[in-house]
Design an enzyme around this catalytic site. Structure first.
Site, PDB file in Angstrom:
ATOM      1  N   HIS A  42       1.183  -1.442   0.070  1.00  0.00           N
ATOM      2  CA  HIS A  42      -0.281  -0.116   0.237  1.00  0.00           C
ATOM      3  C   HIS A  42       1.213   1.407  -0.440  1.00  0.00           C
ATOM      4  CE1 HIS A  42      -3.601   2.314   0.653  1.00  0.00           C
ATOM      5  NE2 HIS A  42      -2.461   3.706   1.456  1.00  0.00           N
ATOM      6  N   CYS A  43       0.437   2.300  -1.173  1.00  0.00           N
ATOM      7  CA  CYS A  43       1.257   2.982  -1.306  1.00  0.00           C
ATOM      8  C   CYS A  43       0.550   4.623  -0.803  1.00  0.00           C
ATOM      9  CB  CYS A  43       1.865   3.156  -2.431  1.00  0.00           C
ATOM     10  SG  CYS A  43       2.890   4.603  -2.797  1.00  0.00           S
ATOM     11  N   PRO A  44       1.365   5.005   0.217  1.00  0.00           N
ATOM     12  CA  PRO A  44       0.667   6.204   0.955  1.00  0.00           C
ATOM     13  C   PRO A  44       1.136   7.592  -0.156  1.00  0.00           C
ATOM     14  CG  PRO A  44       2.535   6.077   1.952  1.00  0.00           C
ATOM     15  CD  PRO A  44       2.228   4.582   1.111  1.00  0.00           C
ATOM     16  N   GLY A  47      -1.796   6.711  -2.801  1.00  0.00           N
ATOM     17  CA  GLY A  47      -2.507   6.797  -1.765  1.00  0.00           C
ATOM     18  C   GLY A  47      -3.217   5.418  -2.417  1.00  0.00           C
TER      19      GLY A  47
END
Length: 150
Positions: A42-44, A47
């Site tokens: 999951h890439c912050p 998003g």
């Protein structure tokens, strides 16, 4: 149990949160609340989860962001060198320009470190992509253990 065309058997699992039968190599993302096929992570910054459908866009994002950081570092270095070359050390009338030159050196150093970090992460991701392994699987050693070359 399902058998793919390569004659390999996979156990299908039921996601207790989504209540769907997950395909092989799918993981549930607690942040997004959905199951992602071949989830990398999951890439912050983007998003969203990086998985089978958007991995190529994530790799392009890493590469071009690293190039942008290197370009920023180069521009800041050129500005710093031009300012320090033109300004005498004891010229107090141009103190503001000297301070801007020092700030550009700091920003250039920061951008260079960020660019180097992103480039290393891009190389790591490209190596995993070429081996058909996600970083999630690599860290958990699930798929990698099944695909070990003997």
């Amino acid at each position: 149990m399902i058998v793919d065309p390569n004659k390999e058997a996979y156990n299908l699992s039921l996601c207790s949160t989504c209540m769907i039968v997950r395909p092989p190599r799918a993981f549930h993302c607690s942040t997004c609340g959905v199951c992602i096929e071949q989830q990398d992570h999951h890439c912050p910054w983007m998003g969203t989860c990086v998985g089978k459908r958007n991995l190529k866009y994530f790799l392009a994002f890493l590469f071009w962001t690293a190039i942008h950081a290197f370009a920023t570092a180069a521009i800041c270095s050129i500005y710093f060198l031009s300012v320090t070359y033109e300004i005498d050390q004891f010229d107090f009338d141009r103190a503001m320009e000297r301070n801007l030159g020092m700030m550009s050196a700091g920003v250039g150093l920061y951008a260079g470190i960020i660019g180097l970090t992103l480039l290393c992460f891009w190389i790591y991701s490209m190596c995993l992509w070429s081996d058909n392994i996600t970083s999630n699987e690599n860290l958990r050693t699930r798929w990698h253990a099944k695909r070990a070359k003997f």
